[in-house]
Design a protein around this motif. Structure first.
Motif, PDB file in Angstrom:
ATOM      1  N   GLU A 218     -28.551  19.066  14.959  1.00  0.00           N
ATOM      2  CA  GLU A 218     -28.223  19.763  13.717  1.00  0.00           C
ATOM      3  C   GLU A 218     -29.062  21.039  13.564  1.00  0.00           C
ATOM      4  N   GLN A 219     -30.360  20.936  13.866  1.00  0.00           N
ATOM      5  CA  GLN A 219     -31.220  22.123  13.814  1.00  0.00           C
ATOM      6  C   GLN A 219     -30.728  23.188  14.786  1.00  0.00           C
ATOM      7  N   ALA A 220     -30.443  22.767  16.004  1.00  0.00           N
ATOM      8  CA  ALA A 220     -30.008  23.721  17.027  1.00  0.00           C
ATOM      9  C   ALA A 220     -28.718  24.417  16.593  1.00  0.00           C
ATOM     10  N   ALA A 221     -27.782  23.660  16.036  1.00  0.00           N
ATOM     11  CA  ALA A 221     -26.509  24.248  15.596  1.00  0.00           C
ATOM     12  C   ALA A 221     -26.736  25.248  14.470  1.00  0.00           C
ATOM     13  N   GLU A 222     -27.570  24.889  13.512  1.00  0.00           N
ATOM     14  CA  GLU A 222     -27.839  25.784  12.381  1.00  0.00           C
ATOM     15  C   GLU A 222     -28.565  27.040  12.847  1.00  0.00           C
ATOM     16  N   LEU A 223     -29.558  26.877  13.717  1.00  0.00           N
ATOM     17  CA  LEU A 223     -30.304  28.039  14.208  1.00  0.00           C
ATOM     18  C   LEU A 223     -29.414  28.956  15.039  1.00  0.00           C
ATOM     19  N   TYR A 224     -28.610  28.379  15.903  1.00  0.00           N
ATOM     20  CA  TYR A 224     -27.742  29.222  16.734  1.00  0.00           C
ATOM     21  C   TYR A 224     -26.684  29.930  15.875  1.00  0.00           C
ATOM     22  N   HIS A 225     -26.230  29.264  14.843  1.00  0.00           N
ATOM     23  CA  HIS A 225     -25.282  29.902  13.925  1.00  0.00           C
ATOM     24  C   HIS A 225     -25.929  31.136  13.278  1.00  0.00           C
ATOM     25  N   ARG A 226     -27.174  30.996  12.816  1.00  0.00           N
ATOM     26  CA  ARG A 226     -27.872  32.142  12.215  1.00  0.00           C
ATOM     27  C   ARG A 226     -28.086  33.250  13.233  1.00  0.00           C
ATOM     28  N   LYS A 227     -28.452  32.893  14.451  1.00  0.00           N
ATOM     29  CA  LYS A 227     -28.639  33.902  15.496  1.00  0.00           C
ATOM     30  C   LYS A 227     -27.336  34.656  15.727  1.00  0.00           C
ATOM     31  N   THR A 228     -26.219  33.939  15.742  1.00  0.00           N
ATOM     32  CA  THR A 228     -24.902  34.540  15.932  1.00  0.00           C
ATOM     33  C   THR A 228     -24.575  35.504  14.785  1.00  0.00           C
ATOM     34  N   LEU A 229     -24.922  35.136  13.565  1.00  0.00           N
ATOM     35  CA  LEU A 229     -24.696  36.024  12.424  1.00  0.00           C
ATOM     36  C   LEU A 229     -25.518  37.304  12.559  1.00  0.00           C
ATOM     37  N   TYR A 230     -26.770  37.178  12.976  1.00  0.00           N
ATOM     38  CA  TYR A 230     -27.614  38.356  13.162  1.00  0.00           C
ATOM     39  C   TYR A 230     -27.037  39.263  14.252  1.00  0.00           C
ATOM     40  N   PHE A 231     -26.604  38.658  15.345  1.00  0.00           N
ATOM     41  CA  PHE A 231     -26.030  39.424  16.449  1.00  0.00           C
ATOM     42  C   PHE A 231     -24.756  40.137  15.997  1.00  0.00           C
ATOM     43  N   SER A 232     -23.902  39.421  15.280  1.00  0.00           N
ATOM     44  CA  SER A 232     -22.609  39.975  14.854  1.00  0.00           C
ATOM     45  C   SER A 232     -22.760  41.109  13.847  1.00  0.00           C
ATOM     46  N   ALA A 233     -23.872  41.152  13.123  1.00  0.00           N
ATOM     47  CA  ALA A 233     -24.092  42.194  12.128  1.00  0.00           C
ATOM     48  C   ALA A 233     -24.567  43.512  12.753  1.00  0.00           C
ATOM     49  N   MET A 234     -24.888  43.477  14.032  1.00  0.00           N
ATOM     50  CA  MET A 234     -25.365  44.686  14.712  1.00  0.00           C
ATOM     51  C   MET A 234     -24.196  45.559  15.146  1.00  0.00           C
ATOM     52  N   PRO A 235     -24.486  46.827  15.416  1.00  0.00           N
ATOM     53  CA  PRO A 235     -23.406  47.712  15.881  1.00  0.00           C
ATOM     54  C   PRO A 235     -22.767  47.175  17.162  1.00  0.00           C
ATOM     55  N   PRO A 236     -21.510  47.520  17.406  1.00  0.00           N
ATOM     56  CA  PRO A 236     -20.850  47.056  18.646  1.00  0.00           C
ATOM     57  C   PRO A 236     -21.614  47.537  19.880  1.00  0.00           C
ATOM     58  N   VAL A 237     -21.559  46.731  20.919  1.00  0.00           N
ATOM     59  CA  VAL A 237     -22.194  47.109  22.186  1.00  0.00           C
ATOM     60  C   VAL A 237     -21.172  47.785  23.083  1.00  0.00           C
ATOM     61  N   GLU A 238     -21.676  48.551  24.004  1.00  0.00           N
ATOM     62  CA  GLU A 238     -20.827  49.285  24.934  1.00  0.00           C
ATOM     63  C   GLU A 238     -20.714  48.533  26.257  1.00  0.00           C
ATOM     64  N   PRO A 239     -19.627  48.741  26.970  1.00  0.00           N
ATOM     65  CA  PRO A 239     -19.557  48.187  28.330  1.00  0.00           C
ATOM     66  C   PRO A 239     -20.657  48.801  29.197  1.00  0.00           C
ATOM     67  N   MET A 240     -21.095  48.053  30.177  1.00  0.00           N
ATOM     68  CA  MET A 240     -22.079  48.565  31.131  1.00  0.00           C
ATOM     69  C   MET A 240     -21.426  49.667  31.954  1.00  0.00           C
ATOM     70  N   PRO A 241     -22.191  50.685  32.307  1.00  0.00           N
ATOM     71  CA  PRO A 241     -21.622  51.732  33.168  1.00  0.00           C
ATOM     72  C   PRO A 241     -21.088  51.115  34.466  1.00  0.00           C
ATOM     73  N   GLY A 242     -19.873  51.443  34.800  1.00  0.00           N
ATOM     74  CA  GLY A 242     -19.259  50.961  36.035  1.00  0.00           C
ATOM     75  C   GLY A 242     -18.566  49.616  35.922  1.00  0.00           C
ATOM     76  N   ALA A 243     -18.677  48.941  34.774  1.00  0.00           N
ATOM     77  CA  ALA A 243     -18.095  47.603  34.638  1.00  0.00           C
ATOM     78  C   ALA A 243     -16.572  47.641  34.799  1.00  0.00           C
ATOM     79  N   THR A 244     -15.931  48.571  34.147  1.00  0.00           N
ATOM     80  CA  THR A 244     -14.470  48.664  34.247  1.00  0.00           C
ATOM     81  C   THR A 244     -14.047  48.971  35.673  1.00  0.00           C
ATOM     82  N   ARG A 245     -14.772  49.877  36.306  1.00  0.00           N
ATOM     83  CA  ARG A 245     -14.453  50.233  37.696  1.00  0.00           C
ATOM     84  C   ARG A 245     -14.610  49.025  38.615  1.00  0.00           C
TER      85      ARG A 245
END
Length: 138
Positions: free
Chosen positions: A87-114
């Motif tokens: 239960e602790q792990a689920a709650e903590l990971y949920h909060r971490k996910t919320l923090y991550f999701s609130a950040m600006p979008p990330v870009e693809p790595m250079p060369g990833a599409t290629r």
């Protein structure tokens, strides 16, 4: 001769092989397809600081590839001598996910599409592998 050709020839030589014909490629998401590790480190460090678990911001780069529960349990073991409850792990990971999701979008790595385009053009099966549960990236 370009570096990738040298690398392939070295690989063949070390293994006494005549050719190299991959049929599949396993591709990690964080740090390979997307430049997301900085956001992960920021979110993890914020979470653990709030929980009173001492961490260094940059240590989270070492945990790239681990699942969220694995990272949480590693830090709980180090700090408290035991794993988090499910239960602790689920709650903590949920909060971490919320923090991550609130950040600006990330870009693809250079060369990833290629890279992906090249693999697919050669009919090499490409498989996404990730320890991430970040729906914003998935």
């Amino acid at each position: 001769m370009i570096d990738e050709q040298k690398a392939i020839l070295n690989y063949l030589s070390r293994r006494d092989l005549m050719s190299f014909s991959p049929v599949a490629a396993l591709i990690d998401m964080d740090g390979t397809l997307y430049d997301s590790m900085g956001h992960h480190a920021d979110a993890w460090h914020r979470l653990m600081t709030e929980e009173g678990i001492p961490t260094d911001h940059d240590e989270f780069y070492l945990y790239e590839g681990r699942t969220g529960v694995s990272t949480i349990n590693l830090l709980f073991q180090r700090t408290f001598g035991h794993d988090a409850t499910p239960e602790q792990a689920a709650e903590l990971y949920h909060r971490k996910t919320l923090y991550f999701s609130a950040m600006p979008p990330v870009e693809p790595m250079p060369g990833a599409t290629r890279m992906v385009d090249l693999l697919m053009s050669r009919n090499i099966t490409t498989v996404l592998v990730t320890g991430s549960g970040q729906n914003s990236l998935l």
